[in-house]
Design a protein around this motif. Structure first.
Motif, PDB file in Angstrom:
ATOM      1  N   PHE A  16      50.442  38.987  -2.671  1.00 25.98           N
ATOM      2  CA  PHE A  16      50.962  37.845  -1.928  1.00 25.98           C
ATOM      3  C   PHE A  16      51.290  36.674  -2.858  1.00 25.98           C
ATOM      4  O   PHE A  16      52.326  36.026  -2.715  1.00 25.98           O
ATOM      5  CB  PHE A  16      49.956  37.395  -0.873  1.00 25.98           C
ATOM      6  CG  PHE A  16      50.001  38.184   0.401  1.00 25.98           C
ATOM      7  CD1 PHE A  16      51.071  39.007   0.701  1.00 25.98           C
ATOM      8  CD2 PHE A  16      48.966  38.091   1.322  1.00 25.98           C
ATOM      9  CE1 PHE A  16      51.118  39.731   1.880  1.00 25.98           C
ATOM     10  CE2 PHE A  16      48.997  38.806   2.509  1.00 25.98           C
ATOM     11  CZ  PHE A  16      50.076  39.632   2.793  1.00 25.98           C
ATOM     12  N   VAL A  17      50.402  36.374  -3.800  1.00 25.10           N
ATOM     13  CA  VAL A  17      50.637  35.263  -4.731  1.00 25.10           C
ATOM     14  C   VAL A  17      51.896  35.518  -5.557  1.00 25.10           C
ATOM     15  O   VAL A  17      52.744  34.622  -5.728  1.00 25.10           O
ATOM     16  CB  VAL A  17      49.414  35.061  -5.649  1.00 25.10           C
ATOM     17  CG1 VAL A  17      49.763  34.130  -6.817  1.00 25.10           C
ATOM     18  CG2 VAL A  17      48.244  34.492  -4.863  1.00 25.10           C
ATOM     19  N   ALA A  49      57.530  34.546  -6.757  1.00 26.57           N
ATOM     20  CA  ALA A  49      58.866  35.084  -7.033  1.00 26.57           C
ATOM     21  C   ALA A  49      59.885  34.548  -6.044  1.00 26.57           C
ATOM     22  O   ALA A  49      61.013  34.221  -6.408  1.00 26.57           O
ATOM     23  CB  ALA A  49      58.824  36.612  -6.978  1.00 26.57           C
ATOM     24  N   ASN A  50      59.498  34.443  -4.785  1.00 27.18           N
ATOM     25  CA  ASN A  50      60.424  33.918  -3.786  1.00 27.18           C
ATOM     26  C   ASN A  50      60.703  32.440  -4.005  1.00 27.18           C
ATOM     27  O   ASN A  50      61.823  31.974  -3.808  1.00 27.18           O
ATOM     28  CB  ASN A  50      59.855  34.133  -2.380  1.00 27.18           C
ATOM     29  CG  ASN A  50      60.796  33.612  -1.313  1.00 27.18           C
ATOM     30  OD1 ASN A  50      61.923  34.070  -1.185  1.00 27.18           O
ATOM     31  ND2 ASN A  50      60.351  32.625  -0.557  1.00 27.18           N
ATOM     32  N   PHE A  73      53.245  30.065   2.697  1.00 29.66           N
ATOM     33  CA  PHE A  73      52.357  30.938   3.467  1.00 29.66           C
ATOM     34  C   PHE A  73      51.869  32.105   2.614  1.00 29.66           C
ATOM     35  O   PHE A  73      50.695  32.500   2.695  1.00 29.66           O
ATOM     36  CB  PHE A  73      53.073  31.468   4.712  1.00 29.66           C
ATOM     37  CG  PHE A  73      52.964  30.567   5.904  1.00 29.66           C
ATOM     38  CD1 PHE A  73      51.805  30.542   6.660  1.00 29.66           C
ATOM     39  CD2 PHE A  73      54.013  29.734   6.267  1.00 29.66           C
ATOM     40  CE1 PHE A  73      51.695  29.707   7.765  1.00 29.66           C
ATOM     41  CE2 PHE A  73      53.907  28.892   7.361  1.00 29.66           C
ATOM     42  CZ  PHE A  73      52.748  28.889   8.114  1.00 29.66           C
ATOM     43  N   TYR A  74      52.762  32.672   1.804  1.00 32.51           N
ATOM     44  CA  TYR A  74      52.377  33.750   0.892  1.00 32.51           C
ATOM     45  C   TYR A  74      51.259  33.292  -0.052  1.00 32.51           C
ATOM     46  O   TYR A  74      50.271  34.005  -0.259  1.00 32.51           O
ATOM     47  CB  TYR A  74      53.578  34.206   0.068  1.00 32.51           C
ATOM     48  CG  TYR A  74      54.350  35.366   0.638  1.00 32.51           C
ATOM     49  CD1 TYR A  74      53.737  36.602   0.838  1.00 32.51           C
ATOM     50  CD2 TYR A  74      55.707  35.246   0.947  1.00 32.51           C
ATOM     51  CE1 TYR A  74      54.446  37.671   1.347  1.00 32.51           C
ATOM     52  CE2 TYR A  74      56.422  36.317   1.458  1.00 32.51           C
ATOM     53  CZ  TYR A  74      55.795  37.531   1.653  1.00 32.51           C
ATOM     54  OH  TYR A  74      56.487  38.595   2.160  1.00 32.51           O
ATOM     55  N   GLY A  79      48.571  36.923   7.056  1.00 29.42           N
ATOM     56  CA  GLY A  79      49.356  38.106   6.718  1.00 29.42           C
ATOM     57  C   GLY A  79      50.220  38.570   7.866  1.00 29.42           C
ATOM     58  O   GLY A  79      51.370  39.002   7.666  1.00 29.42           O
ATOM     59  N   ALA A  80      49.697  38.480   9.095  1.00 23.97           N
ATOM     60  CA  ALA A  80      50.477  38.871  10.273  1.00 23.97           C
ATOM     61  C   ALA A  80      51.664  37.922  10.474  1.00 23.97           C
ATOM     62  O   ALA A  80      52.785  38.365  10.764  1.00 23.97           O
ATOM     63  CB  ALA A  80      49.584  38.882  11.506  1.00 23.97           C
ATOM     64  N   ILE A  81      51.420  36.617  10.319  1.00 23.10           N
ATOM     65  CA  ILE A  81      52.501  35.634  10.457  1.00 23.10           C
ATOM     66  C   ILE A  81      53.590  35.886   9.413  1.00 23.10           C
ATOM     67  O   ILE A  81      54.797  35.907   9.720  1.00 23.10           O
ATOM     68  CB  ILE A  81      51.944  34.207  10.321  1.00 23.10           C
ATOM     69  CG1 ILE A  81      51.018  33.879  11.496  1.00 23.10           C
ATOM     70  CG2 ILE A  81      53.083  33.184  10.225  1.00 23.10           C
ATOM     71  CD1 ILE A  81      50.252  32.586  11.336  1.00 23.10           C
ATOM     72  N   ILE A  82      53.163  36.069   8.173  1.00 29.65           N
ATOM     73  CA  ILE A  82      54.108  36.340   7.082  1.00 29.65           C
ATOM     74  C   ILE A  82      54.917  37.598   7.371  1.00 29.65           C
ATOM     75  O   ILE A  82      56.151  37.624   7.204  1.00 29.65           O
ATOM     76  CB  ILE A  82      53.356  36.506   5.750  1.00 29.65           C
ATOM     77  CG1 ILE A  82      52.791  35.169   5.297  1.00 29.65           C
ATOM     78  CG2 ILE A  82      54.263  37.093   4.664  1.00 29.65           C
ATOM     79  CD1 ILE A  82      51.804  35.275   4.152  1.00 29.65           C
ATOM     80  N   SER A  83      54.245  38.651   7.811  1.00 32.53           N
ATOM     81  CA  SER A  83      54.907  39.937   8.025  1.00 32.53           C
ATOM     82  C   SER A  83      55.946  39.857   9.140  1.00 32.53           C
ATOM     83  O   SER A  83      57.038  40.431   9.027  1.00 32.53           O
ATOM     84  CB  SER A  83      53.876  41.013   8.342  1.00 32.53           C
ATOM     85  OG  SER A  83      52.990  41.190   7.260  1.00 32.53           O
ATOM     86  N   ILE A  84      55.613  39.154  10.226  1.00 36.15           N
ATOM     87  CA  ILE A  84      56.589  39.009  11.318  1.00 36.15           C
ATOM     88  C   ILE A  84      57.792  38.203  10.848  1.00 36.15           C
ATOM     89  O   ILE A  84      58.948  38.581  11.079  1.00 36.15           O
ATOM     90  CB  ILE A  84      55.923  38.335  12.535  1.00 36.15           C
ATOM     91  CG1 ILE A  84      54.857  39.268  13.134  1.00 36.15           C
ATOM     92  CG2 ILE A  84      56.964  37.981  13.592  1.00 36.15           C
ATOM     93  CD1 ILE A  84      53.996  38.611  14.190  1.00 36.15           C
TER      94      ILE A  84
END
Length: 201
Positions: A138-139, A144-145, A158-159, A183-188
């Motif tokens: 995640f970090v 990278a993003n 959030f990541y 993680g759920a928020i990020i994934s959605i």
């Protein structure tokens, strides 16, 4: 489907795994009519589905970001593979232990302090490995993003927050709920963005 849409689908599956599997583990009852099936479903989500989806999403993001942060994305993919192995180990240990107990009720293993201590230690250790490397993934993805600016900066934040939380689950187990929720928020969110992202040659 394009590779981005496969990544989007995998991202949605991560969210489902993060939300549904822990809920079953916390509230399930083996004495219910569907209890065994529910636990098997949780193991399937937290093991094979989560592992394959995490690697797929990271690979797709690596392809999307490309040269913008190639080394970090390579490291993120390695971290995702290690995290996937840890998460799968948790699910497989839980499944193996549960079914062995069910097949051999005459042994009364649930009353053995030694068995319970060993099982708890193995699950906690494998879970810590999974979350620790998920944190690194995640970090690295957030960093990278942030550099590539392909996705919103807020998503990068959030990541990073989810990553820091996941890194220390091994020491502070109460962070697991926060890491799963983020993680759920990020994934959605990531799934929606990948699903809409056009593929460019």
């Amino acid at each position: 489907m394009t590779i981005n849409k496969w990544g989007g689908l995998a991202s949605f599956l991560i969210a489902v795994s993060f939300l549904v599997a822990p809920f079953i583990y916390l509230t399930g009852n083996l004495r219910d009519a569907l209890g065994i099936f529910a636990y098997d479903m949780a193991d399937f989500l937290y093991g094979p589905i989560l592992s394959a989806s995490l690697i797929t999403v990271t690979y797709v993001l690596r392809e999307c970001i490309g040269k913008g942060a190639s080394r970090r994305m390579d490291l993120a993919l390695i971290a995702a593979v290690l995290s996937a192995a840890g998460m799968a180990a948790v699910a497989f240990i839980r499944a193996s232990n549960r079914h062995y107990h069910l097949l051999h009720p005459e042994l009364h293993l649930e009353d053995s302090t030694t068995v319970l201590i060993v099982w708890t230690t193995l699950v906690a250790g494998a879970n810590a490995i999974g979350f620790h490397f998920l944190g690194w993934a995640f970090v690295l993805l957030g960093s990278a993003n942030w550099t590539s600016r392909l996705f919103p900066r807020l998503l990068s934040g959030f990541y990073l927050l989810a990553g820091v939380s996941s890194l220390f689950v091994y020491r502070f187990t109460e962070l697991e709920g926060l890491a799963l929720s983020l993680g759920a928020i990020i994934s959605i969110w990531q799934g929606i963005l990948l699903w809409k992202l056009d593929t460019r040659g």
